[in-house]
Motif scaffolding. Structure first.
Motif, PDB file in Angstrom:
ATOM      1  N   ARG A  43       2.522   1.780  -3.392  1.00  0.00           N
ATOM      2  CA  ARG A  43       1.441   2.443  -4.486  1.00  0.00           C
ATOM      3  C   ARG A  43       1.241   3.727  -4.226  1.00  0.00           C
ATOM      4  O   ARG A  43       1.121   4.689  -4.917  1.00  0.00           O
ATOM      5  CB  ARG A  43       0.136   1.452  -4.226  1.00  0.00           C
ATOM      6  N   ILE A  99       0.840  -1.057   0.013  1.00  0.00           N
ATOM      7  CA  ILE A  99       0.095  -0.003  -0.072  1.00  0.00           C
ATOM      8  C   ILE A  99       0.825   1.411  -0.018  1.00  0.00           C
ATOM      9  O   ILE A  99       0.654   1.993  -0.676  1.00  0.00           O
ATOM     10  CB  ILE A  99      -0.932  -0.065   1.370  1.00  0.00           C
ATOM     11  N   LEU A 111      -6.058   3.400  -1.396  1.00  0.00           N
ATOM     12  CA  LEU A 111      -5.135   2.105  -1.552  1.00  0.00           C
ATOM     13  C   LEU A 111      -5.472   1.190  -0.303  1.00  0.00           C
ATOM     14  O   LEU A 111      -5.491  -0.129  -0.593  1.00  0.00           O
ATOM     15  CB  LEU A 111      -3.818   2.762  -1.591  1.00  0.00           C
TER      16      LEU A 111
END
Length: 400
Positions: free
Chosen positions: A10, A7, A95
């Motif tokens: 990203r 996460i 996310l």
């Protein structure tokens, strides 16, 4: 790689998608917003999730349940940023939600993730365009607001390739039954208390005012102290009184963030001072009483210092409580992390959704209390705990 680390990676990848080279800046329906949405949609289609855009530019990612049902639970946060932002304010919540769609076991309801197109209010001077589309609050007056280039919201939507006439299709449907938003705290409380996560009970109310102290400008060298009508000393006394009241009222925060003396010359006694006042509290009655007390103090100061005082209200935003049932389930799910219970001092999309469907929020620790800044960060271990809390939370909803 743990899910929390994925996460964070990203988030960092999205931070590189920007309208301004060398910083992270994405505003409503900008070219960078389109590229960021494309990247989110690409991640979603890897898992064969359904994606669509509504007329406000919100990206919807749907994980269908294995059973026939109309029930849909929402996960959401915002994809836009302030200028020169950090990587986590908004995108982290999106996310985390995407990871839950990817990793959660089968559930008896659909999971819908929404990347709101706008929350910060940067481009058009008012916030929550994305979430207001879901509640039908994008009024004609708001759609005619213009940016610095004279483009209004309706025109921006059309230029982006969307149809403003389809905005009613973005409104929540009867099957939506709850909402969860993950967000960084944007403050120092969780770190100070050595807690990774926080359960948000309410988004506090806000009062914003402008006060103007008007005295008399005069020569700084020839006017004795006892014959002055100094607007700046009156304003300064008020600023300190504001701090004193806030320090002595539990839960109250009060800020004078802007103070403008006129004429602003070093050898002239200030004849006028305009200042901003921002007062916030989770209990509206305390907030209103505090504002009245501060206005009374301003009047008293004006009499003592022989100046005039006027004021104008700019905003009166009521506090928005989170749903007690959902928040209780979230607290149970977060119990292994020893979460702190707190109110949010900043506004969030959850405050727009909460009057329309049950809503709750989970805060993550913000190291250094730093937000709206390129150095904003999170701890991957905290993100992992938030993800695991989200899994337990969805399981509890499924069993209610």
């Amino acid at each position: 790689m743990q899910v929390g680390e994925r996460i964070v990676a990203r988030c960092r990848e999205l931070a590189g998608i920007t309208d301004v080279e060398g910083e992270t800046t994405r505003t409503f329906l900008s070219p960078a917003m389109r590229r960021a949405n494309d990247q989110l949609a690409a991640w979603a289609t890897e898992k064969s999730f359904t994606t669509r855009y509504d007329a406000a530019g919100n990206l919807h990612i749907l994980r269908n349940a294995d059973i026939v049902t109309q029930k849909t639970f929402l996960l959401a946060s915002h994809l836009d940023t302030v200028p020169n932002a950090g990587a986590y304010d908004g995108p982290l919540g999106i996310l985390l939600g995407l990871a839950l769609l990817e990793e959660a076991p089968p559930l008896p309801f659909h999971l819908e993730l929404i990347a709101f197109s706008e929350e910060e209010g940067v481009r058009f001077g008012f916030p929550f365009i994305g979430s207001k589309a879901l509640t039908g609050e994008l009024t004609e007056e708001l759609l005619t607001r213009t940016d610095t280039h004279g483009i209004n919201v309706r025109e921006a939507i059309t230029a982006y390739g969307l149809n403003p006439g389809e905005l009613p299709e973005a409104i929540l449907h009867p099957g939506h039954f709850g909402y969860l938003e993950f967000h960084i705290e944007q403050g120092p409380v969780l770190e100070h208390e050595d807690r990774a996560l926080g359960i948000v009970t309410a988004i506090i109310g806000q009062s914003r005012l402008q006060l103007t102290f008007t005295g008399k400008a005069n020569h700084a060298g020839t006017t004795p102290m006892h014959l002055r009508h100094d607007a700046l000393t009156a304003a300064s006394e008020f600023v300190l009184a504001t701090e004193t009241l806030a320090r002595n009222t539990p839960g109250l925060v009060a800020t004078v963030g802007r103070l403008t003396p006129y004429p602003g010359a070093g050898n002239v006694i200030p004849g006028e001072v305009a200042l901003s006042l921002d007062v916030r509290h989770a209990d509206d009655s305390v907030r209103h009483a505090s504002v009245e007390a501060l206005l009374a103090t301003a009047n008293s100061i004006s009499v003592t210092r022989r100046v005039r005082i006027t004021h104008t209200f700019k905003l009166d935003q009521p506090a928005v409580p989170m749903d007690t049932s959902l928040t209780g389930l979230l607290a149970e799910a977060a119990a292994p992390t020893r979460p702190l219970t707190l109110a949010s001092g900043a506004g969030h999309d959850a405050m727009v959704l909460a009057p329309h469907l049950p809503a709750t929020m989970l805060f993550l620790r913000t190291p250094g209390g730093l937000s709206h800044h390129p150095d904003e960060t999170v701890l991957p271990s905290d993100v992992q705990l938030a993800f695991e809390t989200g899994l337990r939370f969805l399981e509890r909803i499924a069993n209610v």
